[in-house]
Design a protein around this motif. Structure first.
Motif, PDB file in Angstrom:
ATOM      1  N   TRP A  57       4.140   6.695  -3.213  1.00 42.95           N
ATOM      2  CA  TRP A  57       4.680   5.946  -3.462  1.00 42.95           C
ATOM      3  C   TRP A  57       5.675   5.380  -4.349  1.00 42.95           C
ATOM      4  O   TRP A  57       6.328   4.681  -4.320  1.00 42.95           O
ATOM      5  CB  TRP A  57       3.612   4.984  -4.366  1.00 42.95           C
ATOM      6  CG  TRP A  57       3.583   3.842  -4.626  1.00 42.95           C
ATOM      7  CD1 TRP A  57       3.925   2.717  -4.179  1.00 42.95           C
ATOM      8  CD2 TRP A  57       1.592   3.175  -4.830  1.00 42.95           C
ATOM      9  NE1 TRP A  57       3.522   1.542  -4.094  1.00 42.95           N
ATOM     10  CE2 TRP A  57       2.298   2.080  -4.585  1.00 42.95           C
ATOM     11  CE3 TRP A  57       0.997   3.652  -5.346  1.00 42.95           C
ATOM     12  CZ2 TRP A  57       1.192   0.368  -5.010  1.00 42.95           C
ATOM     13  CZ3 TRP A  57      -0.379   2.726  -5.750  1.00 42.95           C
ATOM     14  CH2 TRP A  57      -0.316   1.176  -5.562  1.00 42.95           C
ATOM     15  N   ARG A 110       8.136   0.200  -9.518  1.00 48.97           N
ATOM     16  CA  ARG A 110       7.026   0.785  -8.290  1.00 48.97           C
ATOM     17  C   ARG A 110       6.368  -0.651  -8.595  1.00 48.97           C
ATOM     18  O   ARG A 110       6.160  -0.814  -9.938  1.00 48.97           O
ATOM     19  CB  ARG A 110       6.197   2.257  -8.290  1.00 48.97           C
ATOM     20  CG  ARG A 110       5.441   2.450  -7.317  1.00 48.97           C
ATOM     21  CD  ARG A 110       4.075   3.162  -7.732  1.00 48.97           C
ATOM     22  NE  ARG A 110       3.945   2.535  -9.097  1.00 48.97           N
ATOM     23  CZ  ARG A 110       2.253   1.167  -9.270  1.00 48.97           C
ATOM     24  NH1 ARG A 110       2.376   1.013  -7.937  1.00 48.97           N
ATOM     25  NH2 ARG A 110       2.560   1.021 -10.195  1.00 48.97           N
ATOM     26  N   ASP A 121       3.141  -2.258  -6.891  1.00 48.34           N
ATOM     27  CA  ASP A 121       1.612  -2.723  -5.526  1.00 48.34           C
ATOM     28  C   ASP A 121       1.900  -3.818  -4.585  1.00 48.34           C
ATOM     29  O   ASP A 121       2.123  -5.081  -5.727  1.00 48.34           O
ATOM     30  CB  ASP A 121       0.320  -2.868  -6.151  1.00 48.34           C
ATOM     31  CG  ASP A 121      -0.183  -2.614  -5.452  1.00 48.34           C
ATOM     32  OD1 ASP A 121      -0.728  -2.797  -4.316  1.00 48.34           O
ATOM     33  OD2 ASP A 121      -1.863  -2.508  -5.614  1.00 48.34           O
TER      34      ASP A 121
END
Length: 237
Positions: free
Chosen positions: A146, A23, A25
């Protein structure tokens, strides 16, 4: 290792840990391709299945595809980012200027996840002592979305450099609704091998073994097998 009937298969477990590990950002890698409605619906469903204190489900989801609204939000970011730059000097200020910290206009879709602080009434089960539990619950919904997005090959970026009062006014939020997370969402050209701030030299990941305490703050672990397992994980990373 103990195996229970409820445990995931090795393949399923690998997929879950891969989504957590990979994952990112996302700020700079968004593609203009739209997110299909059925995919977005799955992401929202994943968020809606997050745990919440007293099962109050304090979240709402504002889907923002209006370019005009996104430009207004981007203007808020620009003002707040200029203020944030004042916190740094020298080389750190120069690096900060080079960082890409949002994808508000580049991503095809923005999403604001809010917290209705009045949902469930004045006495929500489990919220008597820690009133912020509703906000923490919304953060769990953000993380659910997410991870599901990563599994779908979709990038998510959380824009935190925003004045929340200005954002609430822009999105016409009621007084009892707080904007917890403003997210940029879309397909990406790549998922970086490292978090972008780590790759750019802003900060490095802290060693996990230095963050695990035993029976109290700053106390060493008395569980030698856990210490060994932590060292093995660090060596394999």
């Amino acid at each position: 290792m103990t195996i229970t009937p409820e445990a995931f298969s090795d393949v399923e477990r690998h997929g879950l840990y891969r989504a957590i590990r990979e994952r990112r950002d996302v700020r700079s890698q968004f593609l203009p391709d739209p997110v299909p409605p059925d995919v977005l619906a799955r992401l929202l469903q994943a968020a809606h299945h997050a745990p919440s204190v007293g099962f109050m489900q304090p979240w709402d989801f504002i889907v923002i595809d209006s370019v005009d609204v996104r430009r207004q939000v981007h203007a808020i970011f620009e003002r707040e980012n200029a203020k944030a730059l004042e916190n740094y000097a020298g080389d750190q200020a120069s690096l900060y200027k080079r960082l890409k910290l949002e994808g508000i206009l580049e991503s095809p879709l923005n999403l604001c996840i809010t917290c209705d602080r009045s949902r469930g009434g004045p006495h929500v089960l489990g919220r008597n002592s820690i009133m912020e539990m509703d906000m923490f619950s919304v953060c769990l919904a953000v993380q659910n979305l997410w991870l599901a997005a990563r599994a779908e090959g979709i990038g998510v970026g959380w824009v935190s450099i925003l004045d929340q009062q200005e954002l609430a006014a822009t999105l016409k939020l009621p007084d009892n609704v707080y904007p917890v997370a403003y997210l940029c969402i879309g397909y990406v050209s790549e998922f970086l091998a490292q978090p972008e701030l780590q790759a750019k030299g802003w900060r490095s990941r802290l060693p996990l073994e230095e963050l695990v305490h035993g029976n109290g703050w700053g106390q060493p672990l008395e569980n030698d097998p856990l210490q060994e397992a932590l060292r093995n994980l660090a060596a394999a990373a």
